[in-house]
Design a protein around this motif. Structure first.
Motif, PDB file in Angstrom:
ATOM      1  N   GLY A  71      11.969  -0.196 -11.661  1.00 51.93           N
ATOM      2  CA  GLY A  71      11.138   0.587 -10.523  1.00 51.93           C
ATOM      3  C   GLY A  71      11.101   0.227  -9.174  1.00 51.93           C
ATOM      4  N   ALA A  72      11.545  -1.140  -8.774  1.00 50.33           N
ATOM      5  CA  ALA A  72      11.294  -1.659  -7.430  1.00 50.33           C
ATOM      6  C   ALA A  72      12.386  -1.053  -6.483  1.00 50.33           C
ATOM      7  CB  ALA A  72      11.349  -3.083  -7.628  1.00 50.33           C
ATOM      8  N   GLN A  73      11.998  -0.857  -5.459  1.00 53.11           N
ATOM      9  CA  GLN A  73      12.813  -0.225  -4.304  1.00 53.11           C
ATOM     10  C   GLN A  73      13.821  -1.237  -4.008  1.00 53.11           C
ATOM     11  OE1 GLN A  73      11.520   1.143  -0.396  1.00 53.11           O
ATOM     12  NE2 GLN A  73      12.050   3.140  -0.828  1.00 53.11           N
ATOM     13  N   THR A  74      15.221  -0.684  -3.678  1.00 54.24           N
ATOM     14  CA  THR A  74      16.142  -1.655  -3.488  1.00 54.24           C
ATOM     15  C   THR A  74      16.780  -1.058  -2.065  1.00 54.24           C
ATOM     16  OG1 THR A  74      17.637  -0.056  -4.579  1.00 54.24           O
ATOM     17  CG2 THR A  74      17.192  -2.162  -5.462  1.00 54.24           C
ATOM     18  N   VAL A  75      17.461  -1.858  -1.203  1.00 50.15           N
ATOM     19  CA  VAL A  75      18.008  -1.522   0.047  1.00 50.15           C
ATOM     20  C   VAL A  75      19.358  -1.654   0.082  1.00 50.15           C
ATOM     21  CG1 VAL A  75      17.835  -1.811   2.570  1.00 50.15           C
ATOM     22  CG2 VAL A  75      15.937  -2.482   1.147  1.00 50.15           C
ATOM     23  N   GLY A 120      17.243   2.899  -2.704  1.00 48.53           N
ATOM     24  CA  GLY A 120      17.622   2.941  -4.379  1.00 48.53           C
ATOM     25  C   GLY A 120      16.462   2.515  -4.953  1.00 48.53           C
ATOM     26  N   ARG A 121      16.728   2.550  -6.295  1.00 44.90           N
ATOM     27  CA  ARG A 121      15.578   2.039  -7.318  1.00 44.90           C
ATOM     28  C   ARG A 121      16.066   1.255  -8.202  1.00 44.90           C
ATOM     29  NH1 ARG A 121      10.419   3.469  -7.907  1.00 44.90           N
ATOM     30  NH2 ARG A 121       9.592   5.094  -6.560  1.00 44.90           N
ATOM     31  N   VAL A 171       0.756  -1.480   0.051  1.00 41.80           N
ATOM     32  CA  VAL A 171      -0.009   0.029  -0.017  1.00 41.80           C
ATOM     33  C   VAL A 171       0.890   1.351   0.066  1.00 41.80           C
ATOM     34  CG1 VAL A 171      -1.720   1.309   1.479  1.00 41.80           C
ATOM     35  CG2 VAL A 171      -1.969  -1.063   1.152  1.00 41.80           C
ATOM     36  N   ALA A 172       1.867   1.201   0.702  1.00 41.70           N
ATOM     37  CA  ALA A 172       2.799   2.325   0.835  1.00 41.70           C
ATOM     38  C   ALA A 172       3.393   2.674  -0.349  1.00 41.70           C
ATOM     39  CB  ALA A 172       3.892   2.169   2.091  1.00 41.70           C
ATOM     40  N   HIS A 173       3.830   1.619  -1.004  1.00 37.05           N
ATOM     41  CA  HIS A 173       4.481   1.681  -2.153  1.00 37.05           C
ATOM     42  C   HIS A 173       3.372   2.476  -3.282  1.00 37.05           C
ATOM     43  CE1 HIS A 173       6.812   0.546  -5.742  1.00 37.05           C
ATOM     44  NE2 HIS A 173       7.780   0.479  -4.955  1.00 37.05           N
ATOM     45  N   ALA A 174       2.463   1.919  -3.513  1.00 39.94           N
ATOM     46  CA  ALA A 174       1.168   2.416  -4.013  1.00 39.94           C
ATOM     47  C   ALA A 174       1.146   3.967  -4.136  1.00 39.94           C
ATOM     48  CB  ALA A 174       0.175   1.480  -4.474  1.00 39.94           C
ATOM     49  N   ILE A 175       0.814   4.284  -2.870  1.00 44.42           N
ATOM     50  CA  ILE A 175       0.580   5.737  -2.164  1.00 44.42           C
ATOM     51  C   ILE A 175       1.896   6.570  -2.648  1.00 44.42           C
ATOM     52  CG2 ILE A 175       0.402   7.132  -0.424  1.00 44.42           C
ATOM     53  CD1 ILE A 175      -2.134   5.563  -1.349  1.00 44.42           C
ATOM     54  N   ALA A 176       3.009   5.877  -2.484  1.00 42.81           N
ATOM     55  CA  ALA A 176       4.306   6.757  -3.022  1.00 42.81           C
ATOM     56  C   ALA A 176       4.085   7.105  -4.355  1.00 42.81           C
ATOM     57  CB  ALA A 176       5.563   5.873  -2.692  1.00 42.81           C
TER      58      ALA A 176
END
Ligand code: DC
Length: 571
Positions: free
Chosen positions: A72-76, A67-68, A16-21
């Motif tokens: 488009g997926a988030q990386t850590v 990062g990204r 959800v947070a990802h979609a809201i971002a």
């Protein structure tokens, strides 16, 4: 702008947070990933996670960033190295709660989280366990996202099998897998909720969203609405909200509508057939206009599908002898048509019928109160509002007691309310006879017509309320797929009436799944704040109706979740 989303494992916070971002142009801050990164470091260095000092030293030496990836997926990153995969192993799952329970580790993570937020030019949507309570208590939007442990375990197990609601990929998980995940989730919930520092709990001002019975899209839409509303509150002059729209605009929107609308209540969606309104009555917007004809014909010219009038009548033909539909003729003392009760205000029912109504509700009310000792919480405010406004009341539905409790309560507080019922009930001769006399309105599967919309609208305008159960049939378990019949919002819209969400708990305990006989169970009902169309922050009839459906049902489930928390064991 800071959006805080807290909640237990597997409630869907990250998705959800990802979609809201994405939708609200905010930076996504996954704080769980940060505790996981520290855990990866501890495991890599062979640090015992129960050694608080060693874990703290490791945490203080960690530089965590996001990062990204190309897709488009988030990386850590941990000290520059990619740990996106490494933080999701079962080993990390098993150790992260211990790491996150160390106060000094939390202090360090909170410091880094605030720094990351301060560096964001657009604002952040942060998800975790303590975001709304500790990290960003000043957040403009706070959501506590929850779901039953079973629902969360099922989702996690499906995710592990490769399913992903966000991308639409399907997968199945076996019951054993679900059980195993459920055990792990319950363990982690217990650890996260019972730790001394920053335990998992909703902030007092958080909006509780129970996603057990919502799709991802519904949850995201709900949170997005909150963000939009918070942005509007911050800049109130920028976007005035139109409560009423010009008729022409409504008609233009109506042209995009499906040919018919759905009225809630029955499990199968009833379709509204068209029926011409009397010429002197304004059309209830354009809900029944055939799409193909909408652009060519004004609403008033919509042709009936059923029993069309003869095309042309001789000029001197006498009007039909039969009573015109929906005429305002007073009711006879006894022996009226069923429809007479649907079209006439309840106050104008003949005295013997009103007497019978009082006797019936008095008797049923007394008996039900004795057996179920039901209690309506926060009724005063809602009752006062309902006395002044005709509203559409929507609530969850588990038992036949739900409408009984509501009718008795509202009746005994001088509020006129019309429950909407499935016409199947009419196969019972007594109900067929009595329902119209208590003001109930039938909706027929598949063939309900525009008369129903007009009756509801007229009732609302007169100050009577409409009681609707959008879940349709009674829902006996959280695992049941619930299809929401959103027509209630359309009915409310035709009269520009507010919608009042309401929830009941305890009624599912009356006859739990598998039980042979019903048993007494104390029932609790709670009203939510009335929701006006003008509050929704969207323009356009179609958009307002959709937003109302989502907002009202999310509010019903939120109220129910709060009731369940306050009355443990009540379902
Ligand atoms: O959300 P998640 O499963 O990735 O979180 C991993 C762990 O970190 C979980 O056990 C709870 C903890 N956590 C926390 O204590 N505070 C946060 N703000 C985020 C996560």
């Amino acid at each position: 702008m800071i959006v805080a989303i807290d909640g237990p494992a597997g409630s869907g916070k990250s998705t959800v947070a990802h979609a809201i971002a994405e939708r609200c142009d905010l930076t996504f801050l996954d704080t769980g990933a940060m505790y996981r990164a520290v855990t990866v470091r501890c495991l890599a260095q062979g640090i015992d996670v129960s050694d608080a000092d060693a874990v703290t030293r490791a945490a203080q030496a960690c530089a965590i960033s996001f990062g990204r990836a190309e897709d488009g997926a988030q990386t850590v990153q941990l000290d520059g190295a990619d740990v996106t995969q490494a933080i999701r192993t079962p080993e990390v799952d098993a150790n992260v709660s211990a790491v996150a329970a160390v106060p000094a580790v939390r202090e360090e993570m909170v410091r880094q989280q605030r720094e990351l937020a301060a560096a964001s030019a657009t604002g952040v949507v942060a998800e975790g366990r303590d975001i709304g309570t500790v990290v960003f208590p000043q957040a403009q939007v706070k959501v506590f996202l929850t779901a039953s442990a079973e629902a969360r375990a099922r989702r996690r197990a499906v995710q592990r099998a490769g399913g992903d609601e966000a991308t639409g990929s399907q997968a199945n998980a076996s019951e054993e897998e679900v059980r195993a995940v459920l055990e792990a989730i319950e363990k982690r919930d217990a650890a996260d909720s019972s730790r001394e520092v920053a335990p998992l709990k909703p902030a007092d001002d958080a909006v509780l969203v129970d996603s057990s019975e919502l799709t991802l899209e519904q949850v995201v839409a709900r949170v997005e609405e909150l963000v939009v509303a918070a942005r509007q509150a911050e800049a109130p002059v920028e976007e005035p909200v139109a409560a009423e729209e010009p008729v022409a605009a409504e008609k233009a929107v109506a042209a995009e509508e499906p040919a018919s609308v759905v009225v809630p209540v029955s499990a199968e969606e009833p379709v509204l057939a068209e029926e011409p309104a009397p010429a002197d009555e304004p059309q209830p917007t354009a809900v029944a206009v055939d799409v193909q004809d909408a652009s060519a014909q004004p609403v008033e010219a919509a042709q009936p599908q059923k029993a069309p009038e003869p095309e042309a009548k001789p000029k001197d033909a006498k009007p039909k002898e039969s009573k015109p539909k929906d005429a305002d003729a007073p009711l006879k003392l006894w022996g009226n048509e069923r429809e007479d009760y649907f079209r006439t205000g309840m106050r104008d029912y003949p005295a013997p019928v009103r007497g019978m109504y009082h006797a019936l509700l008095g008797a049923v009310g007394g008996l039900s109160k004795l057996v179920f000792r039901w209690r309506i919480e926060n009724a005063e405010e809602a009752d006062a509002f309902l006395r002044e406004h005709g509203c559409v009341i929507v609530m969850n539905h588990c038992s036949l007691m739900d409408p009984v409790v509501m009718l008795v309560h509202l009746w005994s507080h001088g509020i006129r309310v019309r429950p909407v019922y499935k016409s199947e009930f009419e196969s019972n001769g007594f109900l067929h006879w009595v329902f119209p006399k208590i003001g109930a309105l039938p909706v027929e599967r598949g063939t309900a017509d525009m008369k129903m919309v007009r009756w509801c609208r007229a009732a609302l305008k007169r100050g009577e309320s409409i009681l609707i159960y959008p879940e349709g049939t009674r829902v006996r378990s959280d695992d049941e797929q619930v299809e929401i019949h959103g027509g209630f919002a359309l009915l409310a819209h035709t009269a520009k009436a507010p919608v009042i969400p309401c929830a009941i708990v305890g009624s599912r305990n009356i006859k739990p799944v598998g039980a042979k006989f019903p048993r007494p169970s104390k029932l609790y009902v709670r009203f939510g704040e009335p929701i006006e169309f003008a509050d929704l922050g969207v323009r356009g009839r179609k958009e307002q109706v959709k937003a109302m459906e989502e907002r009202a049902m999310a509010a019903v489930w939120e109220l129910r979740s709060k009731l369940r928390i306050d009355h443990p064991g009540k379902l």
